[in-house]
Design an enzyme around this catalytic site. Structure first.
Site, PDB file in Angstrom:
ATOM      1  N   GLY A 103      14.080  60.998 -66.685  1.00  0.00           N
ATOM      2  CA  GLY A 103      12.821  60.914 -67.418  1.00  0.00           C
ATOM      3  C   GLY A 103      12.622  62.251 -68.083  1.00  0.00           C
ATOM      4  O   GLY A 103      13.520  62.757 -68.753  1.00  0.00           O
ATOM      5  N   GLU A 104      11.485  62.858 -67.878  1.00  0.00           N
ATOM      6  CA  GLU A 104      11.203  64.177 -68.450  1.00  0.00           C
ATOM      7  C   GLU A 104      10.728  65.059 -67.291  1.00  0.00           C
ATOM      8  O   GLU A 104       9.662  64.829 -66.727  1.00  0.00           O
ATOM      9  CB  GLU A 104      10.167  64.033 -69.566  1.00  0.00           C
ATOM     10  CG  GLU A 104       9.718  65.334 -70.170  1.00  0.00           C
ATOM     11  CD  GLU A 104      10.874  66.247 -70.558  1.00  0.00           C
ATOM     12  OE1 GLU A 104      11.780  65.805 -71.289  1.00  0.00           O
ATOM     13  OE2 GLU A 104      10.892  67.400 -70.098  1.00  0.00           O
ATOM     14  N   SER A 105      11.545  66.056 -66.965  1.00  0.00           N
ATOM     15  CA  SER A 105      11.274  66.842 -65.758  1.00  0.00           C
ATOM     16  C   SER A 105       9.958  67.603 -65.833  1.00  0.00           C
ATOM     17  O   SER A 105       9.280  67.781 -64.820  1.00  0.00           O
ATOM     18  CB  SER A 105      12.434  67.801 -65.487  1.00  0.00           C
ATOM     19  OG  SER A 105      12.620  68.685 -66.569  1.00  0.00           O
ATOM     20  N   CYS A 135      19.662  63.187 -63.648  1.00  0.00           N
ATOM     21  CA  CYS A 135      19.195  63.797 -64.897  1.00  0.00           C
ATOM     22  C   CYS A 135      17.916  64.628 -64.662  1.00  0.00           C
ATOM     23  O   CYS A 135      17.998  65.681 -64.044  1.00  0.00           O
ATOM     24  CB  CYS A 135      19.040  62.731 -65.969  1.00  0.00           C
ATOM     25  SG  CYS A 135      19.128  63.407 -67.630  1.00  0.00           S
ATOM     26  N   ARG A 163      18.605  72.828 -68.842  1.00  0.00           N
ATOM     27  CA  ARG A 163      18.019  71.619 -69.444  1.00  0.00           C
ATOM     28  C   ARG A 163      18.608  71.384 -70.827  1.00  0.00           C
ATOM     29  O   ARG A 163      18.915  72.333 -71.547  1.00  0.00           O
ATOM     30  CB  ARG A 163      16.503  71.767 -69.597  1.00  0.00           C
ATOM     31  CG  ARG A 163      15.754  71.676 -68.279  1.00  0.00           C
ATOM     32  CD  ARG A 163      14.248  71.789 -68.489  1.00  0.00           C
ATOM     33  NE  ARG A 163      13.723  70.687 -69.270  1.00  0.00           N
ATOM     34  CZ  ARG A 163      12.844  70.825 -70.247  1.00  0.00           C
ATOM     35  NH1 ARG A 163      12.403  72.012 -70.622  1.00  0.00           N
ATOM     36  NH2 ARG A 163      12.405  69.758 -70.891  1.00  0.00           N
ATOM     37  N   ILE A 211      21.953  61.580 -71.344  1.00  0.00           N
ATOM     38  CA  ILE A 211      20.866  61.464 -72.323  1.00  0.00           C
ATOM     39  C   ILE A 211      19.989  62.713 -72.225  1.00  0.00           C
ATOM     40  O   ILE A 211      19.276  62.891 -71.238  1.00  0.00           O
ATOM     41  CB  ILE A 211      20.026  60.193 -72.070  1.00  0.00           C
ATOM     42  CG1 ILE A 211      20.931  58.941 -72.059  1.00  0.00           C
ATOM     43  CG2 ILE A 211      18.920  60.062 -73.119  1.00  0.00           C
ATOM     44  CD1 ILE A 211      20.279  57.714 -71.445  1.00  0.00           C
ATOM     45  N   ARG A 212      20.080  63.570 -73.223  1.00  0.00           N
ATOM     46  CA  ARG A 212      19.379  64.869 -73.188  1.00  0.00           C
ATOM     47  C   ARG A 212      19.512  65.494 -71.787  1.00  0.00           C
ATOM     48  O   ARG A 212      18.551  65.929 -71.163  1.00  0.00           O
ATOM     49  CB  ARG A 212      17.901  64.724 -73.591  1.00  0.00           C
ATOM     50  CG  ARG A 212      17.735  64.267 -75.041  1.00  0.00           C
ATOM     51  CD  ARG A 212      16.297  64.191 -75.503  1.00  0.00           C
ATOM     52  NE  ARG A 212      15.593  65.470 -75.374  1.00  0.00           N
ATOM     53  CZ  ARG A 212      15.793  66.521 -76.157  1.00  0.00           C
ATOM     54  NH1 ARG A 212      16.685  66.495 -77.122  1.00  0.00           N
ATOM     55  NH2 ARG A 212      15.096  67.615 -75.974  1.00  0.00           N
ATOM     56  N   HIS A 259      23.359  58.967 -65.852  1.00  0.00           N
ATOM     57  CA  HIS A 259      22.497  57.844 -65.456  1.00  0.00           C
ATOM     58  C   HIS A 259      23.335  56.653 -65.024  1.00  0.00           C
ATOM     59  O   HIS A 259      23.555  55.741 -65.828  1.00  0.00           O
ATOM     60  CB  HIS A 259      21.651  57.398 -66.664  1.00  0.00           C
ATOM     61  CG  HIS A 259      20.631  58.380 -67.103  1.00  0.00           C
ATOM     62  ND1 HIS A 259      19.337  58.344 -66.645  1.00  0.00           N
ATOM     63  CD2 HIS A 259      20.705  59.417 -67.945  1.00  0.00           C
ATOM     64  CE1 HIS A 259      18.650  59.325 -67.203  1.00  0.00           C
ATOM     65  NE2 HIS A 259      19.451  59.993 -67.991  1.00  0.00           N
ATOM     66  N   GLU A 277      22.501  54.246 -63.345  1.00  0.00           N
ATOM     67  CA  GLU A 277      21.660  53.037 -63.287  1.00  0.00           C
ATOM     68  C   GLU A 277      21.674  52.259 -64.604  1.00  0.00           C
ATOM     69  O   GLU A 277      21.260  51.114 -64.628  1.00  0.00           O
ATOM     70  CB  GLU A 277      20.221  53.405 -62.880  1.00  0.00           C
ATOM     71  CG  GLU A 277      19.368  54.082 -63.930  1.00  0.00           C
ATOM     72  CD  GLU A 277      19.697  55.554 -64.153  1.00  0.00           C
ATOM     73  OE1 GLU A 277      20.651  56.058 -63.538  1.00  0.00           O
ATOM     74  OE2 GLU A 277      18.998  56.185 -64.972  1.00  0.00           O
TER      75      GLU A 277
HETATM   76  N1  GLN Z   1      15.759  66.427 -70.920  1.00  0.00           N
HETATM   77  C1  GLN Z   1      15.056  65.871 -69.796  1.00  0.00           C
HETATM   78  C2  GLN Z   1      14.369  66.937 -68.964  1.00  0.00           C
HETATM   79  O1  GLN Z   1      14.473  68.079 -69.210  1.00  0.00           O
HETATM   80  C3  GLN Z   1      15.980  65.076 -68.896  1.00  0.00           C
HETATM   81  C4  GLN Z   1      16.484  63.841 -69.631  1.00  0.00           C
HETATM   82  C5  GLN Z   1      16.730  62.657 -68.773  1.00  0.00           C
HETATM   83  O2  GLN Z   1      16.337  62.573 -67.606  1.00  0.00           O
HETATM   84  N2  GLN Z   1      17.338  61.665 -69.373  1.00  0.00           N
HETATM   85  O3  GLN Z   1      13.718  66.604 -68.025  1.00  0.00           O
END
Ligand code: GLN
Length: 200
Positions: free
Chosen positions: A48-50, A80, A109, A141-142, A182, A184
């Protein structure tokens, strides 16, 4: 009795992890409140987004209870953003970003670069899969990668191709497992299966 695995459900791809775990026969519980940590055999911290997850963990009063459980040995798997949450040190963090910590690693990150938001690779992970198995299709993914590991950390997977070749993307330290990618999203449940093995 089947394991009861929590999935941290403040933000991110919660459902996909719950589905993977359930397809392996585990019972799951979405965790948003401190009481929901009681009685778990393990917990997954999804992607997700940390930075958002960090803020929500604090807003929901979950951060300290979860940290205590992890320190007491609750098995955890971070994917992630979840890997970032488990890391002791984060590069390119936002100024107020905190982690739960526990994994003696330094992660960066969004390490694969701004242009390359997503990247795929086939990873050999012999310590997880055994020597003779199909590689894992890893979707980044990012994603973060791991730039430095402490002496207690086992490296489970590294990138095989492209400019990131050799970068560490899967690690374990005792009861904590983390991947930059990921599993999942691909329908390959072997990483979750390995994690369930850690919860027995
Ligand atoms: N870029 C996101 C972060 O810094 C991580 C991306 C992800 O979980 N797919 O949290």
């Amino acid at each position: 009795m089947n394991s009861l695995i929590g999935v941290l459900a403040v933000q991110g791809d919660v459902r996909e992890h719950a589905r993977s775990l359930e397809s392996l026969g585990a019972a799951t519980r979405l965790v948003r409140r401190p009481e929901e940590l009681d009685g778990l055999d393990g917990i997954v911290l999804p992607g997700g987004e940390s930075t958002t997850m960090d803020k929500l963990l604090r807003a929901f009063d979950l951060r300290d209870p979860l940290r205590e459980r992890l320190q007491a040995g609750l098995p955890a798997y971070g994917s992630c953003a979840g890997m970032i949450l488990l890391a002791d040190r984060v590069l390119d963090a936002t100024p107020d970003q905190q982690t739960l910590g526990g994994l003696d690693v330094t992660v960066r990150r969004n390490a694969f670069g701004r242009q390359v938001d997503s990247f795929e690779d086939d990873l050999e992970m012999p310590l997880v899969l055994g020597e003779e198995h199909e590689p894992v299709r890893a979707v980044f993914i990012r994603a973060p990668w791991v730039e430095a590991v402490g002496p207690q950390v086992q490296v489970l997977g590294t990138v095989t191709t492209g400019p990131a070749a050799g970068r560490i993307v899967a690690v374990r330290q005792g009861s904590l497992l983390a991947t930059s990618f990921h599993p999942e999203v691909t329908g390959d449940h072997r990483i979750h299966e390995y994690f369930l093995g850690m919860t027995k």
